[in-house]
Design a protein around this motif. Structure first.
Motif, PDB file in Angstrom:
ATOM      1  N   LEU A  93       0.849  -1.201   0.000  1.00  0.00           N
ATOM      2  CA  LEU A  93       0.000   0.000   0.000  1.00  0.00           C
ATOM      3  C   LEU A  93       0.885   1.252   0.000  1.00  0.00           C
ATOM      4  N   PHE A 114      -9.265   0.780   6.980  1.00  0.00           N
ATOM      5  CA  PHE A 114      -7.988   0.367   7.591  1.00  0.00           C
ATOM      6  C   PHE A 114      -7.231   1.611   8.078  1.00  0.00           C
ATOM      7  N   CYS A 158     -11.462  -1.470   0.286  1.00  0.00           N
ATOM      8  CA  CYS A 158     -11.144  -2.479   1.299  1.00  0.00           C
ATOM      9  C   CYS A 158     -12.319  -3.442   1.390  1.00  0.00           C
TER      10      CYS A 158
HETATM   11  C1  LIG Z   1      -7.449  -4.074   5.351  1.00  0.00           C
HETATM   12  C2  LIG Z   1      -6.034  -4.389   5.668  1.00  0.00           C
HETATM   13  N1  LIG Z   1      -5.128  -4.310   4.705  1.00  0.00           N
HETATM   14  C3  LIG Z   1      -3.845  -4.593   4.929  1.00  0.00           C
HETATM   15  C4  LIG Z   1      -3.416  -4.975   6.180  1.00  0.00           C
HETATM   16  C5  LIG Z   1      -1.965  -5.223   6.376  1.00  0.00           C
HETATM   17  O1  LIG Z   1      -1.670  -6.532   6.627  1.00  0.00           O
HETATM   18  P1  LIG Z   1      -0.184  -7.076   6.520  1.00  0.00           P
HETATM   19  O2  LIG Z   1       0.727  -5.894   6.355  1.00  0.00           O
HETATM   20  O3  LIG Z   1       0.045  -7.802   7.784  1.00  0.00           O
HETATM   21  O4  LIG Z   1      -0.155  -7.937   5.299  1.00  0.00           O
HETATM   22  C6  LIG Z   1      -4.321  -5.070   7.229  1.00  0.00           C
HETATM   23  C7  LIG Z   1      -3.868  -5.445   8.573  1.00  0.00           C
HETATM   24  O5  LIG Z   1      -4.560  -5.347   9.552  1.00  0.00           O
HETATM   25  C8  LIG Z   1      -5.673  -4.769   6.970  1.00  0.00           C
HETATM   26  O6  LIG Z   1      -6.599  -4.832   7.922  1.00  0.00           O
END
Ligand SMILES: Cc1ncc(COP(=O)(O)O)c(C=O)c1O
Length: 367
Positions: A93, A114, A158
């Motif tokens: 991201l 998020f 999301c």
């Molecule tokens: C919607 C969403 N995207 C991305 C993430 C990131 O997850 P990670 O960096 O552990 O892959 C999270 C973690 O809580 C999330 O809730």
């Protein structure tokens, strides 16, 4: 940054003004940790062995990781060049917003969503533009399409939405994509995709190849239970990921994480994974149903958590999210409050479910 701390050197005022991402609380007494949407199961079969065999930790990992990328790509009907790995999908991201949006450009996301989204543009000076969720805690895709401007470079979707739970419907997604300029990046963040049971929900693997401007994000942190190892991935156009790689922190994905991810995708591990995901989805549905029976307006829950809204947000919520979280904490169970908005409760161990229901019931009875 932390409250009331001033660095002894000259730092950017815009950076100092932004609060750092806050992790879900860590337990201080025995109880359940339902604050970070983690997986309550032990690692999948074969994962600990695969990690133990990784004795080459004096070396940097070979970052190409072609076998893992090929395996993931196959799920989407693409080859491994369309797969981009990083130390958590949150890293991707950051990379994508950084690569696409310069100072003054915009990226768009729903809110609440998020918690990392608002600060993604900090390094590049890109401006986050938030579009409120609908009263049923879903993405308002018409409003999001209306909010796209000349300066919008990235749209983050999301699904299911963290922290509220609903998944975006396929029909709504398809209509939305017809309104997005073809040169604007859309990121479908499916960190919780594996828990989705709604047949009408959008599924990244079904839509990816129709949209060259679409990237689907997934992670091994949630359903695969590898949160502590930090490995996630994006699937999309290789040229998009070449740009993302230009702004990535090099050498971040470890060989241990790679081995654990590969071990999680063997046939035996996949079978155990499917059983666990089904158990968690069933537990989630039971928890949501029980909370609804207490009179709460729990939105559609499609991930591994349920959302308890505040009454100010919708009728049928709790009066004060922080007060409910304090009651949880008093009982030794940690959840994630969003002040003035609601409380997110992750789906944990089977024994945690009656505990959660009891705490909420008692909280409601006191008011
Ligand atoms: C919607 C969403 N995207 C991305 C993430 C990131 O997850 P990670 O960096 O552990 O892959 C999270 C973690 O809580 C999330 O809730």
């Amino acid at each position: 940054m932390s409250d009331n701390v001033v660095p002894p050197v000259r730092f950017r005022a815009d950076v100092l003004a932004v609060p750092a991402y806050r992790q879900g609380a860590t337990p201080t007494k025995p109880g359940y940790k339902l604050s970070s949407n983690e997986n309550p199961f032990e690692p999948l079969p074969g994962v600990l062995d695969a990690i133990a065999q990784r004795s080459d930790i004096n070396r940097y990992a070979a970052v190409a990781m072609p076998e893992l990328r090929e395996t993931i790509g196959a799920e989407f009907g693409v080859d491994g060049t369309h797969v981009h790995l990083a130390a958590g999908s949150v890293a991707i991201l950051f990379q994508l917003v950084h690569a696409a949006a310069a100072a003054g450009d915009e990226y768009l996301h729903a809110w609440p969503s998020f918690e990392a989204y608002p600060s993604l543009g900090l390094a590049s000076g890109a401006v986050a533009s938030r579009v409120p969720l609908t009263p049923t805690a879903e993405h308002d895709l018409d409003a999001m399409a209306d909010a796209i401007t000349e300066r919008t470079r990235v749209v983050l979707l999301c699904s299911p939405n963290n922290p509220t739970g609903p998944a975006i419907r396929r029909a709504d997604f398809d209509r939305f994509m017809t309104r997005v300029p073809a040169d604007t990046l859309v990121v479908l963040d499916e960190a919780y995709r594996e828990f989705v049971t709604d047949p009408e929900a959008v599924r990244g693997e079904e839509v990816l190849r129709q949209h060259p401007n679409l990237v689907v994000l997934r992670t091994f942190s949630k359903a695969y239970g590898l949160a502590g190892l930090r490995i996630g991935y994006g699937v999309g156009d290789p040229a998009i990921f070449a740009a993302a790689a230009s702004v990535a922190i090099p050498l971040s994905v470890t060989g241990i994480a790679e081995s654990a991810a590969r071990a999680s995708l063997t046939p035996a591990a996949r079978a155990a994974h499917a059983e666990r995901v089904a158990a968690l989805a069933e537990r989630r549905d039971a928890l949501a149903a029980a909370l609804r029976e207490l009179g709460l307006a729990i939105p559609q829950a499609q991930a591994n958590f349920v959302w308890i809204p505040e009454t100010g947000q919708v009728p049928g919520g709790v009066a004060d999210a922080l007060a409910l979280a304090a009651d949880f904490s008093e009982a030794g169970t940690l959840v994630r409050p969003f002040a003035g908005v609601g409380v997110r409760v992750s789906v944990g161990e089977p024994e945690s479910v009656p505990v959660v229901i009891d705490i909420v019931r008692q909280h409601l009875a006191q008011r």
